[in-house]
Structure formats: structure tokens, C-alpha cells
Design a protein around this motif. Structure first.
Motif, PDB file in Angstrom:
ATOM      1  N   GLY A   1       0.839  -1.196   0.000  1.00 36.09           N
ATOM      2  CA  GLY A   1       0.000   0.000   0.000  1.00 36.09           C
ATOM      3  C   GLY A   1       0.874   1.245   0.000  1.00 36.09           C
ATOM      4  O   GLY A   1       0.609   2.220  -0.719  1.00 36.09           O
ATOM      5  N   ALA A   2       1.959   1.216   0.762  1.00 42.54           N
ATOM      6  CA  ALA A   2       2.822   2.391   0.912  1.00 42.54           C
ATOM      7  C   ALA A   2       3.592   2.744  -0.361  1.00 42.54           C
ATOM      8  O   ALA A   2       4.090   3.860  -0.478  1.00 42.54           O
ATOM      9  N   TYR A   3       3.719   1.821  -1.297  1.00 45.85           N
ATOM     10  CA  TYR A   3       4.496   2.128  -2.506  1.00 45.85           C
ATOM     11  C   TYR A   3       3.699   3.005  -3.469  1.00 45.85           C
ATOM     12  O   TYR A   3       4.278   3.588  -4.397  1.00 45.85           O
ATOM     13  N   GLY A   4       2.381   3.062  -3.281  1.00 53.67           N
ATOM     14  CA  GLY A   4       1.539   3.941  -4.109  1.00 53.67           C
ATOM     15  C   GLY A   4       1.445   3.490  -5.557  1.00 53.67           C
ATOM     16  O   GLY A   4       1.010   4.261  -6.416  1.00 53.67           O
ATOM     17  N   ASN A   5       1.857   2.250  -5.845  1.00 54.79           N
ATOM     18  CA  ASN A   5       1.888   1.830  -7.257  1.00 54.79           C
ATOM     19  C   ASN A   5       1.040   0.589  -7.538  1.00 54.79           C
ATOM     20  O   ASN A   5       1.178  -0.042  -8.580  1.00 54.79           O
ATOM     21  N   GLU A   6       0.152   0.237  -6.597  1.00 55.79           N
ATOM     22  CA  GLU A   6      -0.591  -1.024  -6.773  1.00 55.79           C
ATOM     23  C   GLU A   6      -1.445  -1.017  -8.047  1.00 55.79           C
ATOM     24  O   GLU A   6      -1.564  -2.036  -8.716  1.00 55.79           O
ATOM     25  N   ARG A   7      -2.022   0.151  -8.357  1.00 55.94           N
ATOM     26  CA  ARG A   7      -2.858   0.202  -9.565  1.00 55.94           C
ATOM     27  C   ARG A   7      -2.010  -0.139 -10.803  1.00 55.94           C
ATOM     28  O   ARG A   7      -2.440  -0.909 -11.664  1.00 55.94           O
ATOM     29  N   SER A   8      -0.800   0.418 -10.852  1.00 52.74           N
ATOM     30  CA  SER A   8       0.084   0.143 -12.002  1.00 52.74           C
ATOM     31  C   SER A   8       0.521  -1.319 -12.022  1.00 52.74           C
ATOM     32  O   SER A   8       0.657  -1.912 -13.093  1.00 52.74           O
ATOM     33  N   VAL A   9       0.743  -1.894 -10.839  1.00 53.15           N
ATOM     34  CA  VAL A   9       1.111  -3.319 -10.777  1.00 53.15           C
ATOM     35  C   VAL A   9      -0.027  -4.147 -11.385  1.00 53.15           C
ATOM     36  O   VAL A   9       0.188  -5.022 -12.233  1.00 53.15           O
ATOM     37  N   GLY A  10      -1.259  -3.832 -10.972  1.00 50.42           N
ATOM     38  CA  GLY A  10      -2.421  -4.562 -11.496  1.00 50.42           C
ATOM     39  C   GLY A  10      -2.530  -4.400 -13.008  1.00 50.42           C
ATOM     40  O   GLY A  10      -2.787  -5.378 -13.734  1.00 50.42           O
ATOM     41  N   LEU A  11      -2.302  -3.178 -13.492  1.00 52.19           N
ATOM     42  CA  LEU A  11      -2.402  -2.936 -14.942  1.00 52.19           C
ATOM     43  C   LEU A  11      -1.312  -3.688 -15.700  1.00 52.19           C
ATOM     44  O   LEU A  11      -1.548  -4.216 -16.787  1.00 52.19           O
ATOM     45  N   GLY A  12      -0.116  -3.770 -15.103  1.00 52.71           N
ATOM     46  CA  GLY A  12       0.984  -4.503 -15.737  1.00 52.71           C
ATOM     47  C   GLY A  12       0.652  -5.986 -15.853  1.00 52.71           C
ATOM     48  O   GLY A  12       0.916  -6.617 -16.883  1.00 52.71           O
ATOM     49  N   VAL A  13       0.041  -6.538 -14.809  1.00 54.25           N
ATOM     50  CA  VAL A  13      -0.342  -7.965 -14.843  1.00 54.25           C
ATOM     51  C   VAL A  13      -1.431  -8.170 -15.905  1.00 54.25           C
ATOM     52  O   VAL A  13      -1.367  -9.120 -16.705  1.00 54.25           O
ATOM     53  N   LYS A  14      -2.397  -7.248 -15.934  1.00 51.59           N
ATOM     54  CA  LYS A  14      -3.486  -7.402 -16.928  1.00 51.59           C
ATOM     55  C   LYS A  14      -2.942  -7.307 -18.356  1.00 51.59           C
ATOM     56  O   LYS A  14      -3.383  -8.042 -19.244  1.00 51.59           O
ATOM     57  N   ALA A  15      -1.966  -6.403 -18.557  1.00 54.67           N
ATOM     58  CA  ALA A  15      -1.375  -6.281 -19.895  1.00 54.67           C
ATOM     59  C   ALA A  15      -0.678  -7.589 -20.272  1.00 54.67           C
ATOM     60  O   ALA A  15      -0.754  -8.037 -21.422  1.00 54.67           O
ATOM     61  N   ALA A  16      -0.030  -8.220 -19.294  1.00 55.87           N
ATOM     62  CA  ALA A  16       0.676  -9.485 -19.559  1.00 55.87           C
ATOM     63  C   ALA A  16      -0.321 -10.591 -19.933  1.00 55.87           C
ATOM     64  O   ALA A  16      -0.027 -11.431 -20.783  1.00 55.87           O
TER      65      ALA A  16
END
Ligand code: NAP
Length: 279
Positions: free
Chosen positions: A44-59
Motif C-alpha cells: 500500500g505504501a508504494y503507491g503503485n498497486e494500480r500500475s502493478v495490477g495494470l501490468g499484470v493485466k497487460a501481460a
């Protein structure tokens, strides 16, 4: 590797701390999956979870992996959310941001300590109770802690129904925290090693450069292979696709050199004492 509850956990993960939210993070996660990582570490503290999720979906969209189940996702509860209600809210926010149906592993990011709390053990116990409920309700496949010292886990044991399955701590050449690693092992807790390159501080060490030359490889490949050979799950971070692949290369290190690496003095890294940090 398997967690105590039988869940499979890939023996190396991709770290995402310091990869800011946005296209760079989305691309880094996509490239990491392309390179072969099947385990992503966020918080949560990294502030990048949305981008992580989008990266997985793109994969998934690009056919690099079949579906969500092909990748193991870890997130963490930040320090400002340690109360019972806030823990659920913190988890829900991570779920919303990741948007990947479920989280594989959810960790308490840091133990509460006396610097900030009069009753840190109670604070940790309450946060842990919330994680236990998330686990029992099937909202997360596994739960654990990060930066916990043996005494924090011993305290948790007094009220816990489920013991932590993972303890994610800083581990790298020159900072092997043997006491915690041994404690984890004795208690059936899988150890994850964060900052396996000391956030980059190990890379220009003359001894490690020479050792890497001997094996005709790089310092990062030596440092990461060393942890894997010790049964620790390293979580290297990089935004460079070439380095992602390099960090996945498993080098055979002689027993003699393993011994030397085990005993090297501190070279660099954070070495925070969880009982003393003021956050
Ligand atoms: P790290 O993985 O030890 O090192 C990352 C640094 O090394 C970056 O500067 C990266 O630069 C560089 N690097 C990576 N691979 C390289 C290579 N093959 N050759 C040359 N340089 C290389 O650092 P970290 O981010 O501190 O730790 C890794 C992960 O552990 C974090 O991302 C996070 O997921 C986790 N972590 C958890 C906690 C916790 O409290 N639980 C704390 C810290 C970290 P480039 O990106 O420019 O390549």
C-alpha cells in the motif's frame, strides 16, 4: 517453495518499491513477467498497486501468462492502518487498486514499536487479528509479516490462531540476520529477503566484483543466487529488462565461496532496527 498452508510461492520475486505509479511501473511489471518473474512484491505504501495490477493485466492480454492465477502477488498493510478497522480498509484499498480479484500474500509491513506506541504488542496483535480474519474469510491466500523480530512473533503467538507464513526482512550479503532467519526456519516461516542488492549499495564492492569475475557473471547475479541457495526468496528490483533477466540467472556458487559470502561484514543497505524506527 511451499508455505505452511500448502500454497506454492515462487522462489524469487520482483520488487516494486521506488517504481512510481504510472506507465513506468506498469511497463516494469509487464517486462518482469516477460522476463519470467511470476511473483510481484508491492505494498500500500508504494503507491503503485494500480500500475502493478495494470501490468499484470497487460501481460494476460498479450498472452505472456494465461490468467491471474499464473502470478503470485504480495501486498502489505502500512503503519498508519494498524487498528482493526483501518486494517480492513487498508486491505480493501489495496484490493481496489490492484483490481486482480485476490491477493496471494498480505503482510503487516512493520511491527509497531515503543517509539510510537505505549502498547506496541497489543497494536500488532489487533492488526494480526484483522489479517487472520481476511485469511479465514478466503479474501487472501496467505498472511505474514515483514520486518518482525523473533520477539514480535513470540508476542503474536500469545493471541494468534494462525501463525505468520512469511517474514519479509532485509537480507543480503553483509547483512544476513542469522538469528531471524534461524528463528523463521524453526517456526515454519518462509523468509523473503528484501533489498537483496542493498538497494544498489553492494554493486560496486571490490571483493564482490572480483568474485563475479571469477564466475564470469555479475555482482547482482552472485548476490541473488547466494540468497536463493540459502533457501531465501529474494525480491530484486530494477526497471531495466536486461537486468531483470540477469537477476533471474541462477549461478552455482562453490561451498567455499558460500561460506565467505555468509560471513562478509556489512557493506551497505538500510539495516533499520524495527524497534527503533520512527515511522
Ligand atoms: P535492491 O533490489 O536491493 O536494489 C535495487 C537497485 O539495484 C536499483 O537501484 C536498481 O537500479 C539496481 N539494480 C538492480 N538490478 C541490477 C543489476 N542487475 N545491475 C545493476 N544494478 C541493478 O533494492 P530494493 O528496491 O531496496 O529492494 C527490492 C525490493 O524489496 C523492493 O522493491 C521491495 O519490493 C522490497 N522491499 C521491502 C521492504 C519492506 O520493508 N518490506 C523494504 C525495502 C524493500 P535500476 O532500477 O536502475 O536497474
Amino acid at each position: 517453495m511451499r508455505l505452511r498452508n500448502g500454497i506454492e510461492i515462487p522462489d524469487i520475486g520482483f520488487g516494486t518499491w521506488n517504481i512510481p505509479y504510472g506507465e513506468d511501473c506498469e511497463k516494469a511489471v509487464f517486462e518482469a513477467i516477460k522476463a519470467g518473474y511470476r511473483h510481484i512484491d508491492t505494498a500500500g505504501a508504494y503507491g503503485n498497486e494500480r500500475s502493478v495490477g495494470l501490468g499484470v493485466k497487460a501481460a494476460i492480454r498479450e498472452g505472456l501468462i494465461k490468467d491471474r492465477a499464473d502470478v503470485f502477488i504480495t501486498s502489505k498493510l502500512w503503519n498508519t492502518n494498524r487498528s482493526y478497522n483501518k486494517a480492513f480498509r487498508g486491505f480493501d484499498k489495496s484490493m481496489r487498486n490492484l483490481d486482480l480479484d485476490y491477493i496471494d500474500l498480505y503482510l503487516i509491513h512493520w511491527p509497531a514499536n515503543k517509539v510510537r506506541y505505549k502498547n506496541p504488542d497489543e497494536v500488532n496483535a489487533v492488526a494480526w487479528q484483522a489479517l487472520e480474519e481476511l485469511y479465514e474469510d478466503g479474501r487472501v491466500k496467505a498472511i505474514g509479516v515483514s520486518n518482525f523480530l523473533p520477539h514480535h512473533i513470540e508476542e503474536l503467538k500469545k493471541s494468534a490462531k494462525v501463525l505468520p507464513m512469511v517474514n519479509q526482512i532485509e537480507l543480503h550479503v553483509g547483512y544476513m540476520q542469522e538469528e531471524i532467519v534461524d528463528y523463521n526456519k524453526k517456526n515454519g516461516i518462509i523468509t523473503e529477503g528484501y533489498s537483496p542488492l542493498g538497494t544498489g549499495a553492494l554493486l560496486d564492492n571490490a571483493f564482490l566484483i572480483e568474485l563475479a569475475e571469477k564466475y564470469q557473471t555479475t555482482v547482482s547475479a552472485i548476490c541473488i543466487s547466494f540468497l536463493r541457495k540459502r533457501g531465501i526468496i529474494p525480491l530484486p528490483k530494477t526497471t531495466s529488462p536486461d537486468r531483470m533477466s540477469e537477476n533471474l540467472r541462477l549461478i552455482r556458487i562453490d561451498e567455499e565461496d558460500m561460506e565467505i559470502l555468509n560471513k562478509l561484514p556489512f557493506i551497505g543497505g538500510h539495516a533499520h532496527n524495527p524497534d527503533e524506527v520512527d515511522f
